[in-house]
Design a protein around this motif. Structure first.
Motif, PDB file in Angstrom:
ATOM      1  N   ARG A   1     -15.777  24.272  13.263  1.00 25.78           N
ATOM      2  CA  ARG A   1     -16.224  23.082  12.315  1.00 25.78           C
ATOM      3  C   ARG A   1     -15.858  23.421  10.754  1.00 25.78           C
ATOM      4  N   GLU A   2     -16.075  24.745  10.626  1.00 25.89           N
ATOM      5  CA  GLU A   2     -15.868  25.424   9.235  1.00 25.89           C
ATOM      6  C   GLU A   2     -14.531  25.340   8.881  1.00 25.89           C
TER       7      GLU A   2
ATOM      8  N   ASP B   1     -13.293  21.616   8.451  1.00 23.03           N
ATOM      9  CA  ASP B   1     -13.746  21.040   7.177  1.00 23.03           C
ATOM     10  C   ASP B   1     -13.017  21.728   6.002  1.00 23.03           C
TER      11      ASP B   1
END
Length: 56
Positions: free
Chosen positions: A19-20, A23
Motif C-alpha cells: 500500500r505504501e 501510494d
C-alpha cells in the motif's frame, strides 16, 4: 496457533508495504506503452489468399 499469528503478521506487513509503494506513485503517472505489434507476426496469421472469403 503461533504459526497462524506469524503468518498473519507477515501478510499484514506485506500488505502495508504494498500500500505504501502504491501510494507513492503519482496520480499523473503514465505506464510504459506497449511496443507496436510486429507486422510479420500478424501477417503469418492471415490467410494465404488475402481478400478471399474462407471456404466452409
Amino acid at each position: 496457533m503461533i504459526r497462524l499469528l506469524i503468518a498473519g503478521a507477515a501478510v499484514y506487513v506485506a500488505y502495508r508495504i504494498t500500500r505504501e509503494i502504491i501510494d507513492e506513485v503519482p496520480d499523473d503517472f503514465d505506464p510504459v506503452q506497449l511496443p507496436p505489434p510486429d507486422d510479420r507476426k500478424s501477417l503469418r496469421r492471415q490467410s494465404a489468399a488475402m481478400g478471399v472469403e474462407p471456404q466452409r
